[in-house]
Scaffold this motif. Structure first.
Motif, short mmCIF file in Angstrom:
data_model
loop_
_atom_site.label_atom_id
_atom_site.label_comp_id
_atom_site.label_asym_id
_atom_site.label_seq_id
_atom_site.Cartn_x
_atom_site.Cartn_y
_atom_site.Cartn_z
N GLU A 153 0.71 -1.83 -2.51
CA GLU A 153 1.98 -2.25 -1.92
C GLU A 153 1.68 -3.37 -0.92
O GLU A 153 0.53 -3.54 -0.51
CB GLU A 153 2.63 -1.08 -1.13
N GLN A 154 2.73 -4.09 -0.51
CA GLN A 154 2.55 -5.09 0.56
C GLN A 154 2.18 -4.36 1.85
O GLN A 154 2.93 -3.49 2.29
CB GLN A 154 3.88 -5.79 0.82
N ILE A 171 0.67 3.53 0.12
CA ILE A 171 0.53 2.07 0.04
C ILE A 171 -0.36 1.63 -1.13
O ILE A 171 -0.56 0.44 -1.35
CB ILE A 171 0.00 1.45 1.36
#
Ligand code: XMP
Length: 509
Positions: free
Chosen positions: A112-113, A143
């Motif tokens: 994820e960012q 994440i």
């Protein structure tokens, strides 16, 4: 001013030292502590974050390695890696169980960012786990994911806790792997840049304050660590440093002379050379068992060194080239003794002195080399390949005689010359010859020969813990073999050792 730093907490993982190295390569100072270190021994001044290492345990076992929950109260960011991530999740209310599908080796991951993954592409990462986090702490979010691991990374911004199930440290040569840099800069807020090359002034000053005007003794071997330590001490206190170089007669061709020339003429050190060849050879006469050889050489070395020290009287300090892996490994003390390494700086018991000067005890080998170059030690010494304390004795199978020593010394010199001509010195970690003690039949001219087999050992490695045999190109091997057989009396056959470590070790004995 004390530098910002990161503490790496060791849970017995194979790669803990690599984590500390990665952080230092990212320009932030890192130190390793054992997981059972008492909380009030942790120095919090300028401490910017913790990294919890991997480890062999399962966090849900009663006997698993733990860390005090108190570290969570310090409010500094924590990154857990593999076991470290599972432990962090468990400490903060999450749950860990056995993974339905364990993951090993390179695995596709989806990031994820998140600031932890800044400037990193979607990539393959290195997995090595049987357990997994199945329930996250209440304030954490996922994440990173892989196909078989739903929680391959988590972030709990409220408590500044982060975890990755994979091992970023194993991919330290992959330039896209920026997790350590991102953790230190983006999440811990480190702003200073730590670099070993800027360290020499501080180290020299510390030595000067401790030892100026005192009598300091150092055993030199010509190895990188003791050389860098001695040159630093010499820069700090000049001729108050007394060096002793014990030539046990088991060194490589021209080595004793080269070592003396450097210390005496280039550095201008106060150094005494002890020619102890006959003493060592007579003690080793008839000895064939490897551990016995090491023991005799280690003990004799100390005796010679002690005799020299008695002449100096009233020594205040002894200089040792101890480096960080020695400190970390001796602190753990759990691994089986495969070979009893004889360290030429080993502590003599009969010399009394006030203390030790160990200027390199917090540095890794590559950092020692950088530091050595920055204080003017020539490449030849800084990049000298590792050479064992017992010298050629453990490269001669069976009894050590002058004739056998000459055989291994001459063939080793030829190997080194040809590797240098081919420009391979830095690509190969260690390369040397072994006198196998085996005789085979050959033919030279029109006659039968019955002479010794010489083996070539050449390995690539980062740290000597694991190695691969080096793939020296055949034309170079052909030339080396032909020179050895033609130029060295007593050698009629050359073989190439193609074993990795493990299962073999680098040295044959
Ligand atoms: P092994 O043979 O255990 O060697 O794979 C690993 C590294 O250690 C060096 N070595 C020694 N160094 N005293 C030393 O100072 C010793 O007794 C000794 N035995 C091995 C070896 O050359 C390699 O770099």
């Amino acid at each position: 001013m004390k530098h910002e730093y990161i503490l790496v907490v060791d849970f017995g993982g194979q790669y803990t030292q690599l984590i500390a190295r990665c952080v230092r390569e990212a320009g932030v100072y890192a130190q390793i502590i054992p997981c059972d270190m008492a909380f009030d021994c942790i120095d919090t001044e300028n401490l910017k974050g913790f990294i919890l290492s991997g480890g062999p345990d399962s966090v849900y076992d009663d006997t698993s390695m733990q860390i005090t929950k108190d570290i969570l109260t310090l409010q500094v960011p924590i990154l857990g890696i593999c076991y470290g991530m599972q432990l962090l999740a468990q400490l903060s209310g999450g749950e860990v169980t056995k993974a339905q599908v364990p993951e090993f080796g390179l695995t596709d991951i989806f990031f994820e960012q998140h600031p932890l993954f800044e400037n990193m592409p979607q990539m393959k990462v290195w997995m090595n786990h049987n357990d997994r986090v199945c329930t996250l702490p209440a304030t954490a979010k996922i994440i990173a994911r892989t196909e078989d691991c739903e929680i391959a990374g988590f972030a709990d911004e409220t408590h500044k806790q982060y975890g990755v199930q994979f091992h970023p440290e194993v991919m330290h040569n992959v330039k896209e792997m920026k997790i350590f840099e991102n953790f230190c800069r983006n999440l811990c807020g480190c702003t200073q840049f730590w670099d070993v090359e800027h360290l020499s002034g501080q180290l020299i000053e510390e030595i000067r304050q401790k030892a100026a005007g005192k009598k300091v003794l150092c055993a030199l071997s010509g190895g990188v660590d003791s050389s860098v330590a001695a040159v630093l001490v010499h820069k700090a206190i000049g001729n108050d440093l007394h060096c002793v170089f014990v030539d046990h007669g088991l060194l490589r061709e021209n080595e004793a002379q080269e070592v003396m020339d450097f210390y005496q003429q280039t550095v201008g050190m106060n150094i005494t050379k002890i020619n102890a060849k006959q003493r060592f050879l007579s003690k080793l006469m008839g000895v064939t068992e490897p551990e016995q050889k090491r023991k005799i050489i280690g003990e004799e070395f100390i005796r010679v060194f002690e005799e020299e020290a008695q002449k100096l009287k009233d020594i205040d300090y002894l200089v040792q080239g101890t480096i960080y892996p020695d400190v970390v490994e001796s602190g753990q003390g759990k691994s089986a003794v495969i070979k009893s390494h004889h360290n030429v700086g080993g502590l003599p018991s009969n010399i009394s002195f006030k203390g030790l000067i160990e200027p390199l005890r917090l540095l890794f080998k590559d950092e020692v080399r950088k530091l050595g170059s920055s204080i003017g030690i020539p490449d030849k010494l800084v990049w000298r390949q590792p050479f064992p304390g017992p010298g050629l004795a453990i490269r001669i199978m069976g009894e050590i005689t002058e004739e056998r020593l000459e055989l291994v010394r001459r063939t080793d010199a030829i190997l080194r010359e040809e590797i240098a001509k081919a420009g391979l010195q830095r690509a190969i970690w260690q390369y040397f010859t072994v006198m196998t003690g085996v005789q085979t039949v050959g033919v030279m001219g029109d006659g039968r020969t019955y002479e010794y087999v010489i083996a070539i050992r050449a390995v690539t490695s980062d740290d000597a813990m694991t190695v691969e045999f080096a793939e020296i190109p055949f034309p170079i091997l052909r030339k080396i073999s032909s020179r050895m057989v033609n130029e060295v009396n007593g050698c009629s056959r050359v073989v190439y050792d193609i074993t990795s470590k493990p299962p073999a070790t680098i040295e044959w004995e």
